[in-house]
Design a protein around this motif. Structure first.
Motif, PDB file in Angstrom:
ATOM      1  N   ARG A 170      23.846 -19.866 -16.674  1.00  0.00           N
ATOM      2  CA  ARG A 170      24.635 -18.860 -15.954  1.00  0.00           C
ATOM      3  C   ARG A 170      25.486 -19.488 -14.866  1.00  0.00           C
ATOM      4  O   ARG A 170      26.651 -19.115 -14.682  1.00  0.00           O
ATOM      5  N   GLU A 207      26.859 -13.364 -14.492  1.00  0.00           N
ATOM      6  CA  GLU A 207      25.684 -12.658 -13.995  1.00  0.00           C
ATOM      7  C   GLU A 207      24.654 -12.509 -15.121  1.00  0.00           C
ATOM      8  O   GLU A 207      24.991 -12.600 -16.306  1.00  0.00           O
ATOM      9  N   THR A 208      23.438 -12.223 -14.721  1.00  0.00           N
ATOM     10  CA  THR A 208      22.351 -12.018 -15.686  1.00  0.00           C
ATOM     11  C   THR A 208      22.683 -10.882 -16.652  1.00  0.00           C
ATOM     12  O   THR A 208      22.420 -10.984 -17.850  1.00  0.00           O
TER      13      THR A 208
END
Length: 110
Positions: free
Chosen positions: A7, A13-14
């Motif tokens: 990431r 972002e997750t």
């Protein structure tokens, strides 16, 4: 590389990564330590970012492109296997195959 490194490398972002994984655009290896990503996953991530951010391709469009990329890789692998198989044949068989390919190519140009 682990999920955090992946990431960070792509600056995503997750939640974005979760979408990519749920769509099957990126398929990490699952180990005892968690998800593991390869260099090929980074390349796929960059392509997804280029398509969605730089080119404005929507999610269904990215899905189509990624499917086509996967098909292309599969075809290339099959072609490599076929080439290897032909190379293992006697030279007269190789000559016959080359002759036939030349004939087919000439027909296609007409």
């Amino acid at each position: 590389m682990n999920e955090s490194e992946f990431r960070l490398h792509l600056r995503i972002e997750t939640t974005v990564l979760e979408v990519w994984i749920s769509q099957g655009w990126v398929v990490p290896e699952v180990t005892d330590q968690g998800r593991s990503f390869r260099d090929a996953d980074i390349a796929r991530g960059r392509l997804i970012l280029d398509l969605s951010s730089a080119m404005g391709v929507n999610e269904p469009g990215v899905d189509v492109v990624m499917d086509l990329v996967d098909q292309l890789h599969s075809i290339r692998a099959t072609l490599r296997d076929l080439t290897d198989a032909v190379c293992r044949q006697p030279s007269d068989v190789q000559d016959h195959i080359l002759s036939e390919l030349t004939r087919v190519e000439a027909l296609r140009r007409r």
